[in-house]
Design a protein around this motif. Sequence first.
Motif, PDB file in Angstrom:
ATOM      1  N   GLU A  43      16.859  63.452   2.800  1.00 40.07           N
ATOM      2  CA  GLU A  43      16.406  62.067   2.943  1.00 40.07           C
ATOM      3  C   GLU A  43      17.573  61.160   3.299  1.00 40.07           C
ATOM      4  O   GLU A  43      17.457  60.269   4.155  1.00 40.07           O
ATOM      5  CB  GLU A  43      15.746  61.594   1.638  1.00 40.07           C
ATOM      6  CG  GLU A  43      14.377  62.231   1.384  1.00 40.07           C
ATOM      7  CD  GLU A  43      13.788  61.773   0.054  1.00 40.07           C
ATOM      8  OE1 GLU A  43      14.438  60.945  -0.600  1.00 40.07           O
ATOM      9  OE2 GLU A  43      12.707  62.249  -0.294  1.00 40.07           O
ATOM     10  N   LYS A  44      18.713  61.379   2.624  1.00 40.11           N
ATOM     11  CA  LYS A  44      19.876  60.538   2.888  1.00 40.11           C
ATOM     12  C   LYS A  44      20.401  60.765   4.303  1.00 40.11           C
ATOM     13  O   LYS A  44      20.751  59.823   5.005  1.00 40.11           O
ATOM     14  CB  LYS A  44      20.973  60.826   1.861  1.00 40.11           C
ATOM     15  CG  LYS A  44      20.647  60.304   0.471  1.00 40.11           C
ATOM     16  CD  LYS A  44      21.802  60.515  -0.487  1.00 40.11           C
ATOM     17  CE  LYS A  44      21.478  59.931  -1.867  1.00 40.11           C
ATOM     18  NZ  LYS A  44      22.588  60.126  -2.822  1.00 40.11           N
ATOM     19  N   VAL A  45      20.463  62.047   4.709  1.00 40.83           N
ATOM     20  CA  VAL A  45      20.910  62.364   6.068  1.00 40.83           C
ATOM     21  C   VAL A  45      19.974  61.738   7.093  1.00 40.83           C
ATOM     22  O   VAL A  45      20.401  61.184   8.097  1.00 40.83           O
ATOM     23  CB  VAL A  45      20.969  63.896   6.276  1.00 40.83           C
ATOM     24  CG1 VAL A  45      21.199  64.223   7.754  1.00 40.83           C
ATOM     25  CG2 VAL A  45      22.083  64.497   5.433  1.00 40.83           C
ATOM     26  N   SER A  46      18.682  61.825   6.802  1.00 40.98           N
ATOM     27  CA  SER A  46      17.693  61.229   7.704  1.00 40.98           C
ATOM     28  C   SER A  46      17.910  59.728   7.827  1.00 40.98           C
ATOM     29  O   SER A  46      17.840  59.163   8.921  1.00 40.98           O
ATOM     30  CB  SER A  46      16.290  61.525   7.181  1.00 40.98           C
ATOM     31  OG  SER A  46      15.319  60.926   8.012  1.00 40.98           O
ATOM     32  N   ASP A  47      18.181  59.079   6.699  1.00 41.18           N
ATOM     33  CA  ASP A  47      18.426  57.628   6.715  1.00 41.18           C
ATOM     34  C   ASP A  47      19.665  57.305   7.546  1.00 41.18           C
ATOM     35  O   ASP A  47      19.688  56.327   8.310  1.00 41.18           O
ATOM     36  CB  ASP A  47      18.605  57.104   5.288  1.00 41.18           C
ATOM     37  CG  ASP A  47      17.290  57.148   4.501  1.00 41.18           C
ATOM     38  OD1 ASP A  47      16.228  57.229   5.150  1.00 41.18           O
ATOM     39  OD2 ASP A  47      17.340  57.108   3.260  1.00 41.18           O
ATOM     40  N   ILE A  48      20.716  58.134   7.392  1.00 42.39           N
ATOM     41  CA  ILE A  48      21.955  57.910   8.146  1.00 42.39           C
ATOM     42  C   ILE A  48      21.723  58.078   9.639  1.00 42.39           C
ATOM     43  O   ILE A  48      22.183  57.283  10.456  1.00 42.39           O
ATOM     44  CB  ILE A  48      23.062  58.879   7.664  1.00 42.39           C
ATOM     45  CG1 ILE A  48      23.459  58.547   6.218  1.00 42.39           C
ATOM     46  CG2 ILE A  48      24.282  58.806   8.577  1.00 42.39           C
ATOM     47  CD1 ILE A  48      24.377  59.569   5.584  1.00 42.39           C
ATOM     48  N   VAL A  49      20.971  59.149   9.989  1.00 45.23           N
ATOM     49  CA  VAL A  49      20.681  59.409  11.398  1.00 45.23           C
ATOM     50  C   VAL A  49      19.894  58.260  12.009  1.00 45.23           C
ATOM     51  O   VAL A  49      20.185  57.798  13.119  1.00 45.23           O
ATOM     52  CB  VAL A  49      19.902  60.731  11.557  1.00 45.23           C
ATOM     53  CG1 VAL A  49      19.387  60.887  12.985  1.00 45.23           C
ATOM     54  CG2 VAL A  49      20.791  61.912  11.199  1.00 45.23           C
ATOM     55  N   ILE A  50      18.889  57.797  11.283  1.00 48.09           N
ATOM     56  CA  ILE A  50      18.067  56.670  11.775  1.00 48.09           C
ATOM     57  C   ILE A  50      18.920  55.418  11.952  1.00 48.09           C
ATOM     58  O   ILE A  50      18.789  54.691  12.941  1.00 48.09           O
ATOM     59  CB  ILE A  50      16.897  56.401  10.804  1.00 48.09           C
ATOM     60  CG1 ILE A  50      15.896  57.575  10.862  1.00 48.09           C
ATOM     61  CG2 ILE A  50      16.199  55.097  11.155  1.00 48.09           C
ATOM     62  CD1 ILE A  50      14.808  57.508   9.820  1.00 48.09           C
ATOM     63  N   ALA A  51      19.819  55.192  10.980  1.00 42.89           N
ATOM     64  CA  ALA A  51      20.688  54.019  11.063  1.00 42.89           C
ATOM     65  C   ALA A  51      21.592  54.096  12.294  1.00 42.89           C
ATOM     66  O   ALA A  51      21.769  53.110  13.020  1.00 42.89           O
ATOM     67  CB  ALA A  51      21.537  53.912   9.799  1.00 42.89           C
ATOM     68  N   LYS A  52      22.148  55.303  12.550  1.00 45.18           N
ATOM     69  CA  LYS A  52      23.005  55.485  13.715  1.00 45.18           C
ATOM     70  C   LYS A  52      22.216  55.318  15.001  1.00 45.18           C
ATOM     71  O   LYS A  52      22.704  54.756  15.982  1.00 45.18           O
ATOM     72  CB  LYS A  52      23.666  56.866  13.680  1.00 45.18           C
ATOM     73  CG  LYS A  52      24.786  56.972  12.655  1.00 45.18           C
ATOM     74  CD  LYS A  52      25.488  58.315  12.755  1.00 45.18           C
ATOM     75  CE  LYS A  52      26.663  58.386  11.787  1.00 45.18           C
ATOM     76  NZ  LYS A  52      27.374  59.694  11.873  1.00 45.18           N
ATOM     77  N   MET A  53      20.997  55.835  15.007  1.00 42.48           N
ATOM     78  CA  MET A  53      20.148  55.680  16.191  1.00 42.48           C
ATOM     79  C   MET A  53      19.892  54.209  16.470  1.00 42.48           C
ATOM     80  O   MET A  53      19.903  53.769  17.628  1.00 42.48           O
ATOM     81  CB  MET A  53      18.832  56.428  15.992  1.00 42.48           C
ATOM     82  CG  MET A  53      18.966  57.946  16.045  1.00 42.48           C
ATOM     83  SD  MET A  53      17.424  58.810  15.661  1.00 42.48           S
ATOM     84  CE  MET A  53      16.386  58.267  17.019  1.00 42.48           C
ATOM     85  N   ASN A  54      19.654  53.450  15.423  1.00 40.90           N
ATOM     86  CA  ASN A  54      19.418  52.013  15.593  1.00 40.90           C
ATOM     87  C   ASN A  54      20.664  51.315  16.141  1.00 40.90           C
ATOM     88  O   ASN A  54      20.580  50.450  17.016  1.00 40.90           O
ATOM     89  CB  ASN A  54      19.016  51.385  14.262  1.00 40.90           C
ATOM     90  CG  ASN A  54      17.625  51.826  13.815  1.00 40.90           C
ATOM     91  OD1 ASN A  54      16.798  52.228  14.645  1.00 40.90           O
ATOM     92  ND2 ASN A  54      17.358  51.783  12.523  1.00 40.90           N
ATOM     93  N   ILE A  55      21.841  51.723  15.614  1.00 43.53           N
ATOM     94  CA  ILE A  55      23.091  51.129  16.081  1.00 43.53           C
ATOM     95  C   ILE A  55      23.328  51.459  17.551  1.00 43.53           C
ATOM     96  O   ILE A  55      23.698  50.601  18.350  1.00 43.53           O
ATOM     97  CB  ILE A  55      24.280  51.628  15.220  1.00 43.53           C
ATOM     98  CG1 ILE A  55      24.168  51.069  13.797  1.00 43.53           C
ATOM     99  CG2 ILE A  55      25.613  51.227  15.843  1.00 43.53           C
ATOM    100  CD1 ILE A  55      25.169  51.669  12.818  1.00 43.53           C
ATOM    101  N   ASN A  56      23.106  52.751  17.902  1.00 42.48           N
ATOM    102  CA  ASN A  56      23.283  53.175  19.291  1.00 42.48           C
ATOM    103  C   ASN A  56      22.317  52.467  20.226  1.00 42.48           C
ATOM    104  O   ASN A  56      22.657  52.124  21.358  1.00 42.48           O
ATOM    105  CB  ASN A  56      23.105  54.690  19.407  1.00 42.48           C
ATOM    106  CG  ASN A  56      24.228  55.464  18.752  1.00 42.48           C
ATOM    107  OD1 ASN A  56      25.340  54.951  18.619  1.00 42.48           O
ATOM    108  ND2 ASN A  56      23.964  56.689  18.337  1.00 42.48           N
ATOM    109  N   GLU A  57      21.095  52.274  19.737  1.00 37.78           N
ATOM    110  CA  GLU A  57      20.092  51.574  20.549  1.00 37.78           C
ATOM    111  C   GLU A  57      20.515  50.126  20.796  1.00 37.78           C
ATOM    112  O   GLU A  57      20.399  49.619  21.913  1.00 37.78           O
ATOM    113  CB  GLU A  57      18.737  51.609  19.829  1.00 37.78           C
ATOM    114  CG  GLU A  57      17.593  50.983  20.623  1.00 37.78           C
ATOM    115  CD  GLU A  57      17.249  51.759  21.873  1.00 37.78           C
ATOM    116  OE1 GLU A  57      16.683  51.154  22.797  1.00 37.78           O
ATOM    117  OE2 GLU A  57      17.557  52.968  21.928  1.00 37.78           O
TER     118      GLU A  57
END
Length: 226
Positions: A43-57
Amino acid sequence: MSNQKLEKPKTTVQVKQDSTSEKEKKVKIMEFPGENIAATVAEKVSDIVIAKMNINEEKRNREFTYQLKELEFYKSGYDKELRALFDYWTDLVWLAQFKDNELLSEQERKRYNKQFDDMIKIDKIAKNKINTIKYGGKETGRVLALQSKLQQAKYKDQPMLVMVYMWCSIIAVLKREILGQTISTTDIMQILITNLDESMDEIKKSQNYISKVYQETYGELPYWTE
């Protein structure tokens, strides 16, 4: 004897119900070791990945916005100004060779020489250099820098067509970097110079001289002298 039937004694079977704590224990026994930890980490990794995706977007959106602004900046005056740059450098080369043509009348020679002198005034040629580097890239910067370098007193004994060759080189580099068209400086010289046969030796001398200075400056030969 009495007619009453004998009834068998009823046996009460009590079903033992597990307490809440015992149920939890059983559930825990059925779980794989470390399963809860793995789920939490996932769950934490998923949250980090989503956060990075948002930043990259957001970064991509910003970069796209900058590119649009850059495109809008260039496009606003691109066609007109770029055409003016090509006109300036080609007219400069043409006038340099045509102004003293023996077939011209004295009045015509004076008129063309006046136009040429006006075009090579320090403020006008400097402005056109600045506008040229605004649209050009690495090689445009090099050819403009080399043209300025060759105006120093150190290079005063250069072949007589060196400056004309450099102006033609600016055209050749612009055509490649801006328009994606490949043409050598020598070809441009042959197109624009009227007394070509008489000038071929001087063109060759200028080509060799400029290639030598370019190699001394940048450690390689220029592609536009081919």
